[in-house]
Design an enzyme around this catalytic site. Structure first.
Site, PDB file in Angstrom:
ATOM      1  N   GLU A  87       0.934  -1.206   0.028  1.00  0.00           N
ATOM      2  CA  GLU A  87      -0.090  -0.140  -0.008  1.00  0.00           C
ATOM      3  C   GLU A  87       0.866   1.142   0.008  1.00  0.00           C
ATOM      4  O   GLU A  87       1.934   1.272   0.604  1.00  0.00           O
ATOM      5  CB  GLU A  87      -0.794   0.066   1.525  1.00  0.00           C
ATOM      6  N   ASP A 137      -6.920   1.250  -8.394  1.00  0.00           N
ATOM      7  CA  ASP A 137      -7.265   2.490  -8.980  1.00  0.00           C
ATOM      8  C   ASP A 137      -7.900   2.254 -10.484  1.00  0.00           C
ATOM      9  O   ASP A 137      -6.977   1.708 -11.059  1.00  0.00           O
ATOM     10  CB  ASP A 137      -6.223   3.424  -9.147  1.00  0.00           C
ATOM     11  N   LYS A 141     -10.111   7.686 -17.130  1.00  0.00           N
ATOM     12  CA  LYS A 141     -10.079   8.195 -18.313  1.00  0.00           C
ATOM     13  C   LYS A 141      -9.398   7.455 -19.443  1.00  0.00           C
ATOM     14  O   LYS A 141      -8.110   6.777 -18.735  1.00  0.00           O
ATOM     15  CB  LYS A 141      -9.372   9.447 -18.171  1.00  0.00           C
ATOM     16  N   ASP A 173     -15.406  -2.799  -8.855  1.00  0.00           N
ATOM     17  CA  ASP A 173     -16.802  -2.525  -9.174  1.00  0.00           C
ATOM     18  C   ASP A 173     -16.957  -1.441 -10.650  1.00  0.00           C
ATOM     19  O   ASP A 173     -17.732  -0.632 -10.472  1.00  0.00           O
ATOM     20  CB  ASP A 173     -17.248  -1.727  -7.925  1.00  0.00           C
ATOM     21  N   PHE A 210     -15.884  -0.150   1.415  1.00  0.00           N
ATOM     22  CA  PHE A 210     -15.607   0.337   0.159  1.00  0.00           C
ATOM     23  C   PHE A 210     -16.611  -0.232  -0.960  1.00  0.00           C
ATOM     24  O   PHE A 210     -17.105   0.408  -1.539  1.00  0.00           O
ATOM     25  CB  PHE A 210     -14.168   0.257  -0.098  1.00  0.00           C
TER      26      PHE A 210
END
Length: 229
Positions: A87, A137, A141, A173, A210
């Site tokens: 992380e 992540d 775009k 997701d 999350f």
């Protein structure tokens, strides 16, 4: 594996947004990093995982452990295997260390930094029992899709670190990222899908805060579970 020059100039797969640590984050780092943290640089070469964990056991790698909700729960439920979590955000690492201490975990260690150099230089081929990449992540775009961690060259590297029958488990997701994950993992010749397309969420992967937020927003959750041939 990229050559040494490429490794130095590789594209980052994360966008580091430095937030402000709360006092509890600073306290957790000062107290718990010596117990759970992995100090490593590419110049150190291969990690002696037996020395790191104090035993020889199957090793799981989780890239992007976030606040550690899933990592801590899964390490707690699977104490026969060791978990190395990667992380970049100190707040998430502090939360994970707090969770690990609360659960009395000895089978979890954390590396803070970019995962790619660790994959290229720190881990031995066929040394992993499982790779986990949960909700990375998405870089939504299109011009940024090259920054996504799940792409052919990174998957090939990760597959090379898995031993035969090792698992590669992803979850997202973001629908278009899920399709890319499925295409890329299917195209990797050393991996085979354990399902016909996407998988149901395995019971062993807990539903996190999350993930619940994504469901509340109307997004579907996609799991992919592949196996090393």
């Amino acid at each position: 594996m990229p050559d040494e020059e490429s490794q130095h100039r590789h594209i980052l797969t994360f966008n580091f947004r430095q937030g402000r640590n709360k006092p509890r984050h600073d306290e957790a780092f000062a107290r718990l990093w010596p117990r759970y943290g992995l100090e490593w640089t590419p110049e150190d070469g291969r990690i002696d995982t037996a020395a790191l964990f104090g035993r020889t056991a199957p090793l799981v790698l989780e890239i992007g452990s976030g606040n550690g909700e899933a990592a801590a729960a899964m390490a707690d439920a699977d104490r026969g295997r060791d978990l190395l979590a990667v992380e970049v955000y100190p707040q998430g690492i502090a939360d994970l260390m707090d969770r690990a201490e609360e659960r009395g975990l000895d089978n979890l260690r954390i590396y803070q930094g970019d995962a790619l150099p660790l994959l290229w230089r720190g881990l031995a081929p066929e040394s992993l029992d499982e790779v986990r990449v949960y909700f990375p992540d998405p870089w939504p775009k299109k011009r940024h899709h090259k920054r996504r961690i799940i792409q052919a060259e990174h998957v090939a590297t990760l597959a090379g670190l898995l031993h035969s029958d090792g698992l590669f488990h992803c979850a997202t997701d973001i629908a278009d990222y899920a399709e890319q994950m499925l295409d890329v993992l299917t195209a990797e010749p050393t991996l085979e899908n354990t399902e016909d397309g996407f998988a149901a969420r395995p019971d062993r992967r807990p539903v996190t805060k999350f993930e619940r937020r994504g469901v509340k927003a109307g997004r579907d959750i996609f799991d992919l579970v592949f196996r090393k041939k």
